[in-house]
Design a protein around this motif. Structure first.
Motif, short mmCIF file in Angstrom:
data_model
loop_
_atom_site.label_atom_id
_atom_site.label_comp_id
_atom_site.label_asym_id
_atom_site.label_seq_id
_atom_site.Cartn_x
_atom_site.Cartn_y
_atom_site.Cartn_z
N ILE A 199 1.05 -1.25 -0.31
CA ILE A 199 -0.17 0.06 0.22
C ILE A 199 0.86 1.18 -0.21
O ILE A 199 0.71 2.33 -0.61
N GLU A 200 2.31 1.28 0.77
CA GLU A 200 2.57 2.34 0.71
C GLU A 200 3.53 2.56 -0.46
O GLU A 200 3.83 3.75 -1.11
N GLU A 201 3.73 1.24 -1.50
CA GLU A 201 4.36 1.79 -2.73
C GLU A 201 3.02 1.95 -3.36
O GLU A 201 3.51 3.14 -4.78
N ILE A 202 2.44 1.93 -3.44
CA ILE A 202 1.25 2.29 -4.39
C ILE A 202 0.67 4.04 -4.32
O ILE A 202 0.53 4.76 -4.76
N SER A 203 0.53 4.18 -3.04
CA SER A 203 -0.39 4.51 -2.33
C SER A 203 0.34 6.34 -2.15
O SER A 203 0.27 7.62 -2.15
#
Length: 244
Positions: free
Chosen positions: A44-48
């Motif tokens: 999620i950190e990578e995407i958002s």
């Protein structure tokens, strides 16, 4: 409100608090036990592009809100009485995360949420469907933390009390359950790759400045026997009285 405040305040200790190191263990460099939630957080950190500490905080708050919702759902039709008030204030119930600071925001909440979900669904399922749900919830939680094996006996006990069984059926279900528990224990004792753990830790060091001795990460290379020895060496009368 207090749970929200204490978790928000815990953000200041990211990534060095034990809770945060536990939530950052992940699968990106190969299978590592306890890695499911960490995989989701990092993904999620990578995407958002949102910092992991805020992702963890929001998941913690959402999980605790669902936990309270399930409690409300169970007790909304109960008539208020002294017993109910005592039960609500019991240290290991609603106020547990406030009573025991070391449990604040820990993965254990997902064991309890899974059990609550199981209780909600059990009346809507046939016997075999319910048993498959039980196994599925235990397996998923195993990927979060292997401590689910201690909680799993609550699942099987409720299952056995809820349905009617003949002796043969009960034996089949119990044997199947214990085979799963045995496989979980064996896989956590023997199926671990130190090189994978090293690779994951090195990447966490580059990204979050964490080391092999950081919080929960330091336990990944220890097997259950080592953990029991460490626990026994640190056991005190004060601990026993506190948890009693």
């Amino acid at each position: 409100g207090l749970f929200f405040f204490k978790n928000y305040n815990n953000i200041n200790f990211f990534p060095n608090s034990y809770t945060h190191t536990e939530w950052l263990i992940h699968y990106f460099d190969g299978y590592v036990r306890r890695g499911l939630l960490g995989y989701l957080v990092v993904k999620i950190e990578e995407i958002s592009k949102i910092d992991a500490k805020y992702i963890i905080f929001n998941i913690q708050i959402i999980a605790y809100a669902i936990y309270l919702y399930f409690i409300f759902k169970f007790f909304k039709n109960f008539k208020f009485n002294f017993f109910l008030l005592t039960f609500l204030l019991f240290p290991l119930f609603i106020i547990y995360p406030l009573y025991e600071n070391e449990a604040l925001g820990r993965k254990d909440i997902f064991f309890i949420l899974s059990f609550q979900f199981f209780l909600v669904q059990i009346d809507n399922l046939k016997k075999l469907e319910c048993f498959f749900l039980l196994l599925f919830l235990i397996i998923i939680n195993t990927l979060i933390h292997e401590a689910i094996i201690f909680y799993s006996f609550f699942f099987i006990n409720i299952f056995l009390f809820h349905y009617n069984f003949n002796t043969k059926q009960k034996k089949i279900y119990l044997i199947s359950f214990f085979i799963l528990i045995f496989l979980i224990i064996v896989s956590n004792l023997f199926f671990k790759n130190p090189e994978t753990i090293n690779l994951m830790t090195n990447n966490l060091n580059l990204k979050y400045n964490l080391s092999h001795g950081s919080g929960a990460i330091s336990w990944l290379k220890k097997d259950i026997f080592e953990q029991l020895i460490i626990f026994n060496n640190n056991l005190s009368i004060l601990n026993i009285i506190s948890f009693f």
